[in-house]
Design a protein around this motif. Structure first.
Motif, PDB file in Angstrom:
ATOM      1  N   GLU A 152       7.037  67.064  15.272  1.00 49.98           N
ATOM      2  CA  GLU A 152       7.718  65.746  15.780  1.00 49.98           C
ATOM      3  C   GLU A 152       7.284  64.531  15.129  1.00 49.98           C
ATOM      4  OE1 GLU A 152       7.088  65.603  19.838  1.00 49.98           O
ATOM      5  OE2 GLU A 152       6.941  67.747  19.285  1.00 49.98           O
ATOM      6  N   GLU A 170      20.632  64.579  17.162  1.00 49.20           N
ATOM      7  CA  GLU A 170      20.355  64.812  17.935  1.00 49.20           C
ATOM      8  C   GLU A 170      19.831  65.927  17.187  1.00 49.20           C
ATOM      9  OE1 GLU A 170      19.973  66.500  21.542  1.00 49.20           O
ATOM     10  OE2 GLU A 170      20.188  64.339  20.675  1.00 49.20           O
ATOM     11  N   VAL A 171      18.309  66.434  17.146  1.00 49.83           N
ATOM     12  CA  VAL A 171      17.996  67.158  16.501  1.00 49.83           C
ATOM     13  C   VAL A 171      18.117  68.500  17.544  1.00 49.83           C
ATOM     14  CG1 VAL A 171      15.041  68.168  15.731  1.00 49.83           C
ATOM     15  CG2 VAL A 171      15.898  65.651  15.537  1.00 49.83           C
ATOM     16  N   SER A 172      18.437  69.421  17.064  1.00 51.57           N
ATOM     17  CA  SER A 172      18.524  71.134  18.084  1.00 51.57           C
ATOM     18  C   SER A 172      17.266  72.169  17.261  1.00 51.57           C
ATOM     19  CB  SER A 172      19.813  71.533  17.963  1.00 51.57           C
ATOM     20  OG  SER A 172      20.418  72.021  16.919  1.00 51.57           O
ATOM     21  N   LYS A 211      11.535  64.730  14.712  1.00 45.97           N
ATOM     22  CA  LYS A 211      12.677  64.297  15.605  1.00 45.97           C
ATOM     23  C   LYS A 211      12.534  63.068  16.151  1.00 45.97           C
ATOM     24  CE  LYS A 211      11.603  68.768  18.590  1.00 45.97           C
ATOM     25  NZ  LYS A 211      10.487  69.292  20.159  1.00 45.97           N
ATOM     26  N   LYS A 266      15.704  61.029  15.812  1.00 44.40           N
ATOM     27  CA  LYS A 266      16.234  60.400  16.933  1.00 44.40           C
ATOM     28  C   LYS A 266      16.634  58.834  17.226  1.00 44.40           C
ATOM     29  CE  LYS A 266      14.665  58.956  21.526  1.00 44.40           C
ATOM     30  NZ  LYS A 266      13.766  59.317  22.831  1.00 44.40           N
TER      31      LYS A 266
END
Length: 146
Positions: free
Chosen positions: A58, A70-72, A61, A65
């Motif tokens: 988390e 962009e987190v993939s 991420k 952000k």
């Protein structure tokens, strides 16, 4: 101790927002001993590691952000038609249990690395002959003509 299904359910219930005792009941512990089970589970190393892993994912991420990236992370809920792709996604998912990730890596090994002893008999004989030619029984080189 191992990260059992009850511990996994307890962690999932905690992450969904339930209190410790309610999460223990949701994981399958009796209502009478739920508070004690929750206290014991909160001290368990496997449960702490699972909760920490979720927090790290988390946090990553949120940082991405904030940076506008962009987190993939791999989505293991989607369907895979290729077992190699599934194992690769599982191995690279930081949100999964480390034991599962290691097992996925072990299962991937035959896809990516050949065993040393898996060469055919013919290849093995050729390699042994080539090795013998390099040693003391080597054929001398032809003389040079000037």
């Amino acid at each position: 101790m191992a990260f059992t299904d009850k511990k996994r359910k307890f962690v999932a219930a905690l992450q969904s927002g339930l209190s410790g005792a309610k999460a223990a009941v949701a994981a399958g512990y009796s209502e009478k001993g739920a508070a004690q089970a929750a206290s014991r589970l909160m001290k368990d190393k496997d449960v702490q590691d699972a909760l920490k892993r979720k927090e790290l994912v988390e946090q990553a991420k949120a940082e991405a952000k904030a940076a506008g990236k962009e987190v993939s992370l791999p989505d293991l809920g989607k369907m895979f038609s290729d077992p190699k792709a599934f194992l690769m996604a599982l191995m690279n998912d930081p949100g999964e249990d480390m034991k599962l990730r290691v097992d996925a890596a072990k299962a991937l090994m035959p896809f990516t690395h050949e065993r040393k002893g898996e060469a055919s008999k013919k290849t093995a004989k050729e390699e042994a002959a080539h090795k013998a030619m390099q040693g003391r029984f080597a054929v001398p080189a032809a003389p040079r003509m000037q």
